[in-house]
Write a protein that holds these residues in place. Structure first.
Motif, PDB file in Angstrom:
ATOM      1  N   LEU A  44       0.822  -1.211   0.000  1.00 44.04           N
ATOM      2  CA  LEU A  44       0.000   0.000   0.000  1.00 44.04           C
ATOM      3  C   LEU A  44       0.858   1.263   0.000  1.00 44.04           C
ATOM      4  CD1 LEU A  44      -2.739  -0.997   2.637  1.00 44.04           C
ATOM      5  CD2 LEU A  44      -2.767  -1.337   0.156  1.00 44.04           C
ATOM      6  N   ILE A  45       1.915   1.258   0.805  1.00 46.16           N
ATOM      7  CA  ILE A  45       2.794   2.420   0.884  1.00 46.16           C
ATOM      8  C   ILE A  45       3.461   2.678  -0.463  1.00 46.16           C
ATOM      9  CG2 ILE A  45       4.949   3.283   1.892  1.00 46.16           C
ATOM     10  CD1 ILE A  45       4.071   1.992   4.528  1.00 46.16           C
ATOM     11  N   THR A  46       3.933   1.610  -1.104  1.00 39.59           N
ATOM     12  CA  THR A  46       4.568   1.774  -2.418  1.00 39.59           C
ATOM     13  C   THR A  46       3.567   2.285  -3.446  1.00 39.59           C
ATOM     14  OG1 THR A  46       6.091  -0.032  -1.921  1.00 39.59           O
ATOM     15  CG2 THR A  46       5.865   0.603  -4.231  1.00 39.59           C
ATOM     16  N   ARG A  47       2.368   1.697  -3.435  1.00 39.83           N
ATOM     17  CA  ARG A  47       1.358   2.034  -4.445  1.00 39.83           C
ATOM     18  C   ARG A  47       0.876   3.469  -4.319  1.00 39.83           C
ATOM     19  NH1 ARG A  47      -0.731   3.497  -8.105  1.00 39.83           N
ATOM     20  NH2 ARG A  47      -2.599   2.807  -9.207  1.00 39.83           N
ATOM     21  N   PHE A  48       0.608   3.916  -3.098  1.00 40.77           N
ATOM     22  CA  PHE A  48      -0.051   5.202  -2.918  1.00 40.77           C
ATOM     23  C   PHE A  48       0.852   6.314  -2.392  1.00 40.77           C
ATOM     24  CE2 PHE A  48      -3.452   2.003  -2.428  1.00 40.77           C
ATOM     25  CZ  PHE A  48      -4.236   2.374  -3.512  1.00 40.77           C
TER      26      PHE A  48
END
Length: 219
Positions: free
Chosen positions: A186-190
């Motif tokens: 999630l951190i990488t994606r957003f």
């Protein structure tokens, strides 16, 4: 500022249940979320929030006594009225559903959290930034989310351990490893690479395979 985002629509609905927000409050909250999300609480000032909102700085203090009160007015209702009920109701359905194998269980969790983060990431980002520095937010998270979700997650993990689909390990340790991997996605994606070319289906597959098999070649 951008048009009203889905997270702000939800926040306005939650606040209107108690007291209808004025047009100026809406502008202040939207500006505060954008600036807190970009610079963090400590790096933001009420003067730049006021400037972005197109109001006088004094207008902020007519509605919120301090910058911290403004922060809590944004995060608290999202946590107690939106994120917590979502975790208890919708996420509980995911945790309690009957999956034939652990892969489908992990896929359901990952897809569920991706959709939730996509809808509410500006406020989630603020919460992630500020929870280490504000005791109120930590306690609120424990009371409204962690306690309500963790036992159900542990039960699901123990179920798949009994079926021989997850190695024997204390459930809290298994949950920590699963959660940290999904949160990393999630951190990488957003947050880290929101504008990168992204094959979400493949990244979900990679995430699930990593949780199940690590980096070792499969036998």
């Amino acid at each position: 500022m951008s048009d009203i985002e889905p997270w702000l629509t939800e926040l306005l609905r939650l606040n209107d249940e108690e007291e209808k927000m004025t047009d100026k409050q809406i502008k202040i909250v939207q500006a505060a979320v954008e600036i807190f999300s970009e610079k963090g609480f400590a790096g933001s000032s009420t003067s730049e929030i006021a400037q972005k909102a197109g109001v006088a700085e004094g207008t902020i203090f007519r509605h919120y006594k301090t910058k911290k009160e403004l922060l809590l007015s944004i995060v608290a209702p999202m946590m107690t009225k939106l994120i917590a009920p979502f975790a208890v109701k919708d996420f509980t359905k995911i945790l309690e559903a009957d999956y034939p194998n652990v892969e489908q269980f992990l896929r359901a969790i990952t897809v569920n959290r991706l959709e939730f983060a996509r809808k509410h990431f500006p406020v989630i980002k603020i919460f992630m930034h500020e929870i280490p520095f504000h005791t109120e937010l930590r306690e609120q998270f424990k009371e409204t989310v962690a306690v309500l979700v963790l036992e159900k997650a542990y039960k699901a993990i123990r179920h798949f351990q009994e079926k021989g689909q997850i190695i024997e390990m204390p459930a809290p340790s298994s949950m920590r490893l699963i959660a940290s991997t999904i949160i990393g996605l999630l951190i990488t994606r957003f947050l880290l690479a929101p504008d990168s070319e992204w094959d979400e289906a493949k990244e979900i597959d990679y995430t699930i395979n990593f949780i199940m098999y690590g980096l070792s070649p499969r036998a």
